[in-house]
Structures are given as C-alpha cells and as structure tokens.
Design a protein around this motif. Structure first.
Motif, PDB file in Angstrom:
ATOM      1  N   ASN A 111      49.383  36.852  22.208  1.00 33.66           N
ATOM      2  CA  ASN A 111      49.308  38.240  21.753  1.00 33.66           C
ATOM      3  C   ASN A 111      48.361  38.954  22.715  1.00 33.66           C
ATOM      4  N   GLU A 112      48.918  39.752  23.613  1.00 34.52           N
ATOM      5  CA  GLU A 112      48.097  40.381  24.650  1.00 34.52           C
ATOM      6  C   GLU A 112      47.107  41.386  24.078  1.00 34.52           C
ATOM      7  N   ASN A 113      47.322  41.818  22.828  1.00 32.80           N
ATOM      8  CA  ASN A 113      46.385  42.744  22.193  1.00 32.80           C
ATOM      9  C   ASN A 113      45.263  42.017  21.458  1.00 32.80           C
ATOM     10  N   SER A 114      45.332  40.687  21.469  1.00 28.14           N
ATOM     11  CA  SER A 114      44.366  39.891  20.719  1.00 28.14           C
ATOM     12  C   SER A 114      43.160  39.534  21.574  1.00 28.14           C
ATOM     13  N   ALA A 115      41.989  39.859  21.079  1.00 27.30           N
ATOM     14  CA  ALA A 115      40.759  39.476  21.779  1.00 27.30           C
ATOM     15  C   ALA A 115      40.633  37.955  21.834  1.00 27.30           C
ATOM     16  N   GLU A 116      41.143  37.277  20.805  1.00 25.15           N
ATOM     17  CA  GLU A 116      41.045  35.814  20.772  1.00 25.15           C
ATOM     18  C   GLU A 116      41.888  35.188  21.882  1.00 25.15           C
ATOM     19  N   ASP A 117      43.150  35.613  22.005  1.00 26.50           N
ATOM     20  CA  ASP A 117      44.036  35.036  23.011  1.00 26.50           C
ATOM     21  C   ASP A 117      43.587  35.396  24.425  1.00 26.50           C
ATOM     22  N   MET A 118      43.335  36.673  24.670  1.00 29.83           N
ATOM     23  CA  MET A 118      42.944  37.097  26.012  1.00 29.83           C
ATOM     24  C   MET A 118      41.545  36.597  26.367  1.00 29.83           C
ATOM     25  N   GLY A 119      40.685  36.530  25.378  1.00 34.19           N
ATOM     26  CA  GLY A 119      39.350  35.988  25.618  1.00 34.19           C
ATOM     27  C   GLY A 119      39.411  34.518  25.991  1.00 34.19           C
ATOM     28  N   SER A 120      40.324  33.775  25.353  1.00 37.08           N
ATOM     29  CA  SER A 120      40.504  32.368  25.675  1.00 37.08           C
ATOM     30  C   SER A 120      41.028  32.204  27.095  1.00 37.08           C
ATOM     31  N   MET A 121      42.000  33.028  27.470  1.00 33.32           N
ATOM     32  CA  MET A 121      42.547  32.969  28.827  1.00 33.32           C
ATOM     33  C   MET A 121      41.464  33.257  29.866  1.00 33.32           C
ATOM     34  N   LEU A 122      40.671  34.285  29.628  1.00 31.95           N
ATOM     35  CA  LEU A 122      39.618  34.641  30.580  1.00 31.95           C
ATOM     36  C   LEU A 122      38.525  33.569  30.629  1.00 31.95           C
ATOM     37  N   ALA A 123      38.256  32.938  29.498  1.00 29.35           N
ATOM     38  CA  ALA A 123      37.277  31.845  29.485  1.00 29.35           C
ATOM     39  C   ALA A 123      37.769  30.675  30.333  1.00 29.35           C
ATOM     40  N   HIS A 124      39.066  30.393  30.277  1.00 29.41           N
ATOM     41  CA  HIS A 124      39.629  29.309  31.085  1.00 29.41           C
ATOM     42  C   HIS A 124      39.658  29.689  32.568  1.00 29.41           C
ATOM     43  N   CYS A 125      39.875  30.969  32.859  1.00 25.25           N
ATOM     44  CA  CYS A 125      39.760  31.431  34.247  1.00 25.25           C
ATOM     45  C   CYS A 125      38.342  31.219  34.753  1.00 25.25           C
TER      46      CYS A 125
END
Length: 235
Positions: A111-125
């Motif tokens: 969910n690109e609007n989700s802070a949880e999903d995008m935050g997880s992706m950025l944390a892995h980056c």
C-alpha cells in the motif's frame, strides 16, 4: 520521480553510467564509483538502452561491464530479500550507487499510501546502504495529480536525502529540477531531450532502436504536468 513517459529511467541511466565511467555528467564533475542497477521491470528494453548509451558515448564495453553491474530481477524490499541482495551487491566490489527501477516493482502488494509499508521499504534500503556503503537511488512515479509530487505516502519526500523531479515543458523538452537536496544547492535545473539511435538490426534486417539523453536549451515556458488519462488530456 515523474509521470510516466517523461524519461526518468533514461536520465537515471545517463547519470549513473557517467558516474561509473568517471565522465562529467551534463558539465558537472563526478566521483567515479561502481554502480549496480536493479532492473525490476523491462529488462530487455533496458539492455537496449545500455547498449545505446555505450555506443553513443564511445565506451569500451569490457571496461563498462567492470564498473556497471546489472541485476535483472525484482527483489521484494518489503520482505527479507534485502539481506541476500546486499550480499549480491557486495560481490560487485566497492559499489557506490544502487538503483531500484522502479519502486513499485520492488514493493509488490504494498500500500503505497501506508507509512508502515513505505517505511519498511525505506528501512530496508537503509540496511542495504549500511551493509554496502552505497547510496540507494529509487526510480519513482508521481500520482494522478502530478503537481503533488511523489506518489503515495506523504512522508516519502521527508524520508529521503534528495529528490530529482522530471517534468515536460510545453515545447516538448524535458526538465530535471531538484525537489529536495539535504545540505545542498536545490536551485539547479537541467534541460534534456531523448534522441533516437540505432543499436542493431533484427533477423529481418530492420533497425533496432533506443534513445539516449542529449542536452537541450532550457525552455522559455515553465514545465507543466501532462495529464495521464485520455479524458484528462481532452479536457
């Protein structure tokens, strides 16, 4: 980031390939480093773009391959793929830039609007950065309203160190502007266009083409955002 069809993948290739080869990029100095480009979509088309850039820039292919690595698959940056991916990146040597093209393709089901999903992706980056020392560059899209910037989570722009925005000028030229630059100059703009070049011929003898980035004059009129849908364009 930009709407579809503006040329962000071409520009990112032009930028990172120039860095890999230690060549000035659009008149600006670079610090040479190895690049790993993760082609998460359109691998065949991207390889044509690489061939076009190498031929147009008169680069030795063997030297290019030593400095510019390709990973032709789509890892899932929402899960644990990042750890294995960091190990693969390290196999290329001292890598300074890792590109993910595109963000959507390395976050399947997110969910690109989700802070949880995008935050997880950025944390892995960030974990990939910590493991390899490389800067992570994400190729991303705008939303339906391109004037609102990056698609999805409103905290995306605040979470990155820099953001480059591509837009289309009324005269058809493309313009790269700096939407954010942490601790740096955010005023620079670069105008460019895509020039079609022949990279070979198919089995029928017809030319196979791709595009390369070339300099263009800065347009007199400010860039605008082209509506994506046919009804929006009609209006």
């Amino acid at each position: 980031f930009s709407p579809p069809g503006v040329g962000k993948s071409f520009l990112v290739l032009d930028l990172t390939a120039s860095v890999a080869m230690g060549r000035k990029w659009r008149g600006r100095r670079v610090r040479r480093t190895k690049v790993v480009y993760v082609i998460a979509e359109g691998g065949g088309g991207f390889r044509k773009r690489v061939r076009a850039w190498v031929n147009h820039s008169d680069i030795d292919v063997d030297e290019f391959d030593q400095w510019f690595g390709l990973i032709d698959e789509a890892p899932n940056l929402l899960g644990d793929d990042y750890a294995e991916l960091a190990e693969r990146i390290a196999e290329f040597g001292d890598v300074g830039i890792v590109v993910f093209d595109t963000t959507a393709q390395v976050t399947p089901g997110a969910n690109e609007n989700s802070a949880e999903d995008m935050g997880s992706m950025l944390a892995h980056c960030n974990a990939i950065h910590q493991a390899t020392g490389a800067q992570v560059l994400l190729v991303h899209h705008t939303g339906k309203d391109a004037s609102r910037g990056l698609r999805g989570w409103s905290g995306f722009l605040a979470a990155v160190d820099a953001a480059l925005e591509l837009s289309l000028a009324p005269n058809g030229e493309r313009v790269m502007s700096i939407a954010k630059m942490k601790d740096g100059d955010a005023d620079a703009q670069i105008a460019f266009r895509l020039e079609q070049v022949v990279v070979g011929h198919d089995e029928d003898g017809d030319p196979v083409t791709s595009c390369v980035v070339v300099d263009a004059d800065m347009p007199d009129e400010a860039p605008t955002f082209r509506p994506a849908g046919k009804w929006q364009r009609a209006v």
